[in-house]
Scaffold this motif. Structure first.
Motif, PDB file in Angstrom:
ATOM      1  N   ALA A 142     -51.665 -39.581  19.426  1.00 55.91           N
ATOM      2  CA  ALA A 142     -50.582 -38.749  19.972  1.00 55.91           C
ATOM      3  C   ALA A 142     -51.145 -37.486  20.603  1.00 55.91           C
ATOM      4  N   ARG A 143     -52.187 -36.916  19.996  1.00 59.59           N
ATOM      5  CA  ARG A 143     -52.802 -35.714  20.572  1.00 59.59           C
ATOM      6  C   ARG A 143     -53.525 -36.026  21.871  1.00 59.59           C
ATOM      7  N   VAL A 144     -54.164 -37.211  21.950  1.00 54.46           N
ATOM      8  CA  VAL A 144     -54.811 -37.621  23.199  1.00 54.46           C
ATOM      9  C   VAL A 144     -53.776 -37.692  24.322  1.00 54.46           C
ATOM     10  N   ILE A 145     -52.637 -38.323  24.052  1.00 59.05           N
ATOM     11  CA  ILE A 145     -51.575 -38.440  25.065  1.00 59.05           C
ATOM     12  C   ILE A 145     -51.010 -37.071  25.393  1.00 59.05           C
ATOM     13  N   ARG A 146     -50.812 -36.255  24.379  1.00 57.22           N
ATOM     14  CA  ARG A 146     -50.277 -34.897  24.587  1.00 57.22           C
ATOM     15  C   ARG A 146     -51.143 -34.096  25.548  1.00 57.22           C
ATOM     16  N   ASP A 147     -52.451 -34.202  25.410  1.00 61.31           N
ATOM     17  CA  ASP A 147     -53.366 -33.346  26.154  1.00 61.31           C
ATOM     18  C   ASP A 147     -53.797 -33.934  27.492  1.00 61.31           C
ATOM     19  N   ALA A 148     -53.382 -35.163  27.800  1.00 60.31           N
ATOM     20  CA  ALA A 148     -53.796 -35.812  29.040  1.00 60.31           C
ATOM     21  C   ALA A 148     -52.697 -35.695  30.087  1.00 60.31           C
ATOM     22  N   PRO A 149     -53.068 -35.614  31.377  1.00 58.93           N
ATOM     23  CA  PRO A 149     -52.039 -35.573  32.421  1.00 58.93           C
ATOM     24  C   PRO A 149     -51.289 -36.894  32.496  1.00 58.93           C
ATOM     25  N   ALA A 150     -50.013 -36.842  32.826  1.00 56.94           N
ATOM     26  CA  ALA A 150     -49.204 -38.048  32.973  1.00 56.94           C
ATOM     27  C   ALA A 150     -47.899 -37.705  33.670  1.00 56.94           C
ATOM     28  N   ASP A 151     -47.490 -38.587  34.568  1.00 51.93           N
ATOM     29  CA  ASP A 151     -46.184 -38.461  35.215  1.00 51.93           C
ATOM     30  C   ASP A 151     -45.150 -39.364  34.557  1.00 51.93           C
ATOM     31  N   TYR A 152     -45.634 -40.415  33.893  1.00 55.15           N
ATOM     32  CA  TYR A 152     -44.770 -41.330  33.156  1.00 55.15           C
ATOM     33  C   TYR A 152     -45.481 -41.716  31.870  1.00 55.15           C
ATOM     34  N   LEU A 153     -44.717 -41.919  30.806  1.00 53.06           N
ATOM     35  CA  LEU A 153     -45.279 -42.254  29.510  1.00 53.06           C
ATOM     36  C   LEU A 153     -44.532 -43.425  28.895  1.00 53.06           C
ATOM     37  N   SER A 154     -45.251 -44.282  28.206  1.00 56.58           N
ATOM     38  CA  SER A 154     -44.604 -45.331  27.422  1.00 56.58           C
ATOM     39  C   SER A 154     -45.452 -45.617  26.196  1.00 56.58           C
ATOM     40  N   VAL A 155     -44.771 -45.980  25.115  1.00 58.88           N
ATOM     41  CA  VAL A 155     -45.426 -46.226  23.834  1.00 58.88           C
ATOM     42  C   VAL A 155     -44.810 -47.474  23.220  1.00 58.88           C
ATOM     43  N   LYS A 156     -45.670 -48.422  22.811  1.00 57.09           N
ATOM     44  CA  LYS A 156     -45.189 -49.625  22.127  1.00 57.09           C
ATOM     45  C   LYS A 156     -45.763 -49.637  20.717  1.00 57.09           C
ATOM     46  N   LEU A 157     -44.892 -49.551  19.724  1.00 61.46           N
ATOM     47  CA  LEU A 157     -45.328 -49.426  18.342  1.00 61.46           C
ATOM     48  C   LEU A 157     -44.663 -50.474  17.454  1.00 61.46           C
ATOM     49  N   GLY A 158     -45.354 -50.869  16.408  1.00 61.43           N
ATOM     50  CA  GLY A 158     -44.731 -51.695  15.381  1.00 61.43           C
ATOM     51  C   GLY A 158     -45.546 -52.872  14.910  1.00 61.43           C
ATOM     52  N   ILE A 159     -46.089 -53.667  15.840  1.00 61.25           N
ATOM     53  CA  ILE A 159     -46.669 -54.944  15.440  1.00 61.25           C
ATOM     54  C   ILE A 159     -47.891 -54.770  14.549  1.00 61.25           C
ATOM     55  N   ASN A 160     -48.764 -53.809  14.845  1.00 62.00           N
ATOM     56  CA  ASN A 160     -49.950 -53.647  14.016  1.00 62.00           C
ATOM     57  C   ASN A 160     -49.627 -53.047  12.654  1.00 62.00           C
ATOM     58  N   VAL A 161     -48.575 -52.242  12.598  1.00 68.45           N
ATOM     59  CA  VAL A 161     -48.120 -51.724  11.306  1.00 68.45           C
ATOM     60  C   VAL A 161     -47.677 -52.871  10.408  1.00 68.45           C
ATOM     61  N   VAL A 162     -46.980 -53.844  11.005  1.00 69.72           N
ATOM     62  CA  VAL A 162     -46.546 -55.019  10.248  1.00 69.72           C
ATOM     63  C   VAL A 162     -47.744 -55.891   9.881  1.00 69.72           C
TER      64      VAL A 162
END
Length: 237
Positions: A142-162
């Protein structure tokens, strides 16, 4: 490579002016073989691989080199027989984070992962932060994404937690909120899409964790088992 799960070697895709002009399958490099049943690894050194692009017509061309998505690469040397310069175009930047589905577990080439295909279709620059097997809502990412430039963001979470039975609902919900809050600290107004996995056959009826089937060695097969029950204890207060 994974013993018992033979897959094609990685390749280098080269585009010129938006068209695929070369797909070069690797035939050299070091090799690390992983035994899925035992977790043991074996290292086999190899010669460096050379990719050669030739036959482009005269004139200026925008050349993109897509490195393998399924192998690590150490760039030894880059040479050209004509002057080259960085591309000064600045298309919108899309940063995406996800699991092996985003990393590109099965596509045959780096330009054919779904984030790469989507990015080319809409004309954006892709920064793919897909991490096969370890998209676990880790704060550092999350910190890597926070500190990097971006005009659009998407996050896919869940499968590895399961897959790893890493969290239960009580821990997962605040972890995701904290993950998104950290991203928002650096991107308060950037469009952000949060998505979950759409389908995983072994987990549709059995929530996990996932594991390698110990009764099969080739081809390897993933299975799912019921999660361990909650710990119990007695407290006399």
């Amino acid at each position: 490579m994974l013993r018992g799960a033979e897959r094609p070697r990685g390749c280098i895709d080269v585009f010129a002016d938006g068209e695929l002009v070369l797909r070069d399958v690797l035939d050299g490099g070091d090799r690390i073989e992983v035994d899925l049943a035992t977790g043991q690894t074996a290292f086999q050194p190899g010669e460096a691989h050379t990719t050669t692009l030739s036959g482009l017509p005269a004139g200026r061309h925008r050349v993109e080199i897509w490195l393998p998505h399924n192998e690590s690469v150490e760039l030894v040397e880059l040479r050209a027989d004509a002057p080259i310069e960085p591309d000064d175009a600045e298309p919108p930047l899309w940063a995406h984070h996800g699991s092996s589905i985003s990393h590109g577990s099965n596509p045959p080439a780096p330009s054919e992962t779904w984030p790469a295909v989507a990015a080319r279709r809409v004309g954006v620059e892709l920064r793919n932060l897909g991490l096969g097997g370890i998209a676990l809502v880790d704060p550092f990412l999350a910190r890597v994404i926070r500190d990097a430039p971006a005009d659009y963001l998407s996050v896919k979470l869940g499968i590895n937690v399961v897959n790893l039975d890493a969290m239960r609902l009580r821990a997962f919900v605040p972890a995701v909120h904290g993950f998104l809050d950290t991203i928002r600290d650096g991107h308060p107004d950037t469009p952000l899409v949060l998505i979950s996995p759409l389908f995983c056959a072994i987990h549709e009826d059995t929530p996990g964790p996932g594991a390698i089937d110990p009764t099969r060695s080739a081809p390897a097969r993933c299975v799912s088992s019921p999660p361990a029950g909650p710990a119990t204890s007695r407290w006399d207060g």
